[in-house]
Write a protein that holds these residues in place. Sequence first.
Motif, PDB file in Angstrom:
ATOM      1  N   SER A  71      54.255  22.971 -10.136  1.00 36.00           N
ATOM      2  CA  SER A  71      52.850  22.669  -9.898  1.00 36.00           C
ATOM      3  C   SER A  71      52.192  22.387 -11.233  1.00 36.00           C
ATOM      4  O   SER A  71      52.517  23.003 -12.242  1.00 36.00           O
ATOM      5  CB  SER A  71      52.147  23.832  -9.182  1.00 36.00           C
ATOM      6  N   VAL A  72      51.265  21.440 -11.232  1.00 34.43           N
ATOM      7  CA  VAL A  72      50.637  20.995 -12.472  1.00 34.43           C
ATOM      8  C   VAL A  72      49.142  21.294 -12.437  1.00 34.43           C
ATOM      9  O   VAL A  72      48.457  20.964 -11.479  1.00 34.43           O
ATOM     10  CB  VAL A  72      50.849  19.480 -12.675  1.00 34.43           C
ATOM     11  N   GLU A  73      48.675  21.925 -13.499  1.00 31.83           N
ATOM     12  CA  GLU A  73      47.243  22.153 -13.674  1.00 31.83           C
ATOM     13  C   GLU A  73      46.839  21.572 -15.023  1.00 31.83           C
ATOM     14  O   GLU A  73      47.389  21.941 -16.057  1.00 31.83           O
ATOM     15  CB  GLU A  73      46.905  23.645 -13.633  1.00 31.83           C
ATOM     16  N   CYS A 107      53.000  25.330 -21.305  1.00 31.78           N
ATOM     17  CA  CYS A 107      52.134  24.294 -21.882  1.00 31.78           C
ATOM     18  C   CYS A 107      52.843  23.447 -22.929  1.00 31.78           C
ATOM     19  O   CYS A 107      52.255  22.504 -23.455  1.00 31.78           O
ATOM     20  CB  CYS A 107      50.865  24.913 -22.457  1.00 31.78           C
ATOM     21  N   LYS A 149      54.948  26.783 -13.091  1.00 30.59           N
ATOM     22  CA  LYS A 149      53.593  26.309 -13.301  1.00 30.59           C
ATOM     23  C   LYS A 149      53.460  25.639 -14.669  1.00 30.59           C
ATOM     24  O   LYS A 149      53.911  26.187 -15.671  1.00 30.59           O
ATOM     25  CB  LYS A 149      52.600  27.469 -13.186  1.00 30.59           C
ATOM     26  N   LEU A 150      52.865  24.469 -14.682  1.00 26.46           N
ATOM     27  CA  LEU A 150      52.577  23.762 -15.932  1.00 26.46           C
ATOM     28  C   LEU A 150      51.075  23.768 -16.179  1.00 26.46           C
ATOM     29  O   LEU A 150      50.286  23.571 -15.253  1.00 26.46           O
ATOM     30  CB  LEU A 150      53.059  22.306 -15.870  1.00 26.46           C
ATOM     31  N   ILE A 182      48.767  21.719 -18.735  1.00 27.09           N
ATOM     32  CA  ILE A 182      48.889  20.652 -19.726  1.00 27.09           C
ATOM     33  C   ILE A 182      47.520  20.148 -20.191  1.00 27.09           C
ATOM     34  O   ILE A 182      46.537  20.199 -19.458  1.00 27.09           O
ATOM     35  CB  ILE A 182      49.725  19.471 -19.188  1.00 27.09           C
ATOM     36  N   VAL A 219      47.550  12.302 -18.136  1.00 24.57           N
ATOM     37  CA  VAL A 219      47.960  13.198 -17.058  1.00 24.57           C
ATOM     38  C   VAL A 219      48.481  12.399 -15.867  1.00 24.57           C
ATOM     39  O   VAL A 219      49.485  12.771 -15.238  1.00 24.57           O
ATOM     40  CB  VAL A 219      46.792  14.116 -16.636  1.00 24.57           C
ATOM     41  N   TRP A 268      51.989  11.283 -16.712  1.00 29.15           N
ATOM     42  CA  TRP A 268      52.929  12.405 -16.663  1.00 29.15           C
ATOM     43  C   TRP A 268      53.236  12.814 -15.223  1.00 29.15           C
ATOM     44  O   TRP A 268      54.376  13.147 -14.888  1.00 29.15           O
ATOM     45  CB  TRP A 268      52.372  13.589 -17.454  1.00 29.15           C
ATOM     46  N   GLN A 269      52.227  12.768 -14.357  1.00 28.10           N
ATOM     47  CA  GLN A 269      52.464  13.086 -12.957  1.00 28.10           C
ATOM     48  C   GLN A 269      53.364  12.035 -12.312  1.00 28.10           C
ATOM     49  O   GLN A 269      54.224  12.352 -11.492  1.00 28.10           O
ATOM     50  CB  GLN A 269      51.134  13.193 -12.207  1.00 28.10           C
ATOM     51  N   ILE A 271      58.872  17.306 -17.570  1.00 26.28           N
ATOM     52  CA  ILE A 271      58.245  16.010 -17.305  1.00 26.28           C
ATOM     53  C   ILE A 271      59.247  14.979 -17.840  1.00 26.28           C
ATOM     54  O   ILE A 271      59.366  14.790 -19.054  1.00 26.28           O
ATOM     55  CB  ILE A 271      56.886  15.881 -18.008  1.00 26.28           C
TER      56      ILE A 271
END
Length: 280
Positions: free
Chosen positions: A95-97, A135, A191-192, A194, A201, A204-205, A248
């Motif tokens: 999951s990316v935040e 991170c 969990k990321l 970034i 972003v 990267w996604q 990533i």
Amino acid sequence: MTQNSYDKVAQALEFIADHWDEQPELLEIAKQVRMNEFNFQKLFSEWVGISPKKFISVLTLEHAKRSLADNESVLGAALDSGLSGPSRLHDLFVSVEAMTPGEYKQQAKGLKIRYAWHQGVFGETLILATDRGLCGLAFLDDRGKQECFADMSRRWPMAQLIEDFDYTYPYMKQIFQHPDQVDPSKRTKLKLFIKGSEFQVKVWQALMEIPKGQLVTYGDIAKKLEMKTGAARAVGTAIGSNPVGWVIPCHRVIRNTGYLGGYRWGLPRKLAMMGYEAAS
């Protein structure tokens, strides 16, 4: 694998990176690392899962071109499979935040980042993590540890940096543990957290939507993001700023000609990652 073994493999990969289009024989590669053919083949096969000859065939220009042709709509297929947003990678749930605009403006003021160097399948690996997730992930290269660390830490100028091997080791173990060694019932979400511009972003996604073992081009990423023709250069710049190597997977992006292109942590390491995924 010991560091010495990785150094041998890395040396061989560096030679392959320079000569893969010449299809070097096993003996020629073994000589580069001062090993006999039998021991070198055994070491290489144990590390990557396939022989040096098969590894080189995976990296040929024609193979890359065929892969791109076969996977012309690979990103579309990934999206159809539900891999948009939070996506699956290497049998890990990720999951990316991203930082909010306000947090970005504050330059991570008050944030605690714990870091440490670890031995890994792709050599010495730097892990940076916060209580909100991973991170940063980088690999040791010719610049040395001090400069590699400085390169990663300057992304967070106002953060408090704390060396903490025990805190970062679980991330290292989770990311690089072989899928066969993971009990599916005990698999946890990675969990990321970034820091990047809105455009970075998004790029990267998009990278995280590339299926394992597949290749796409910079132009494919630009097309997926509905960018104008000629935007591949901007995509390449964003990819080069990837703060979390391997997770990533910028190593899955090559030029539209089929040539491998560069890699922030060295072309040999990119070759290693491509071969590692091809073998599994």
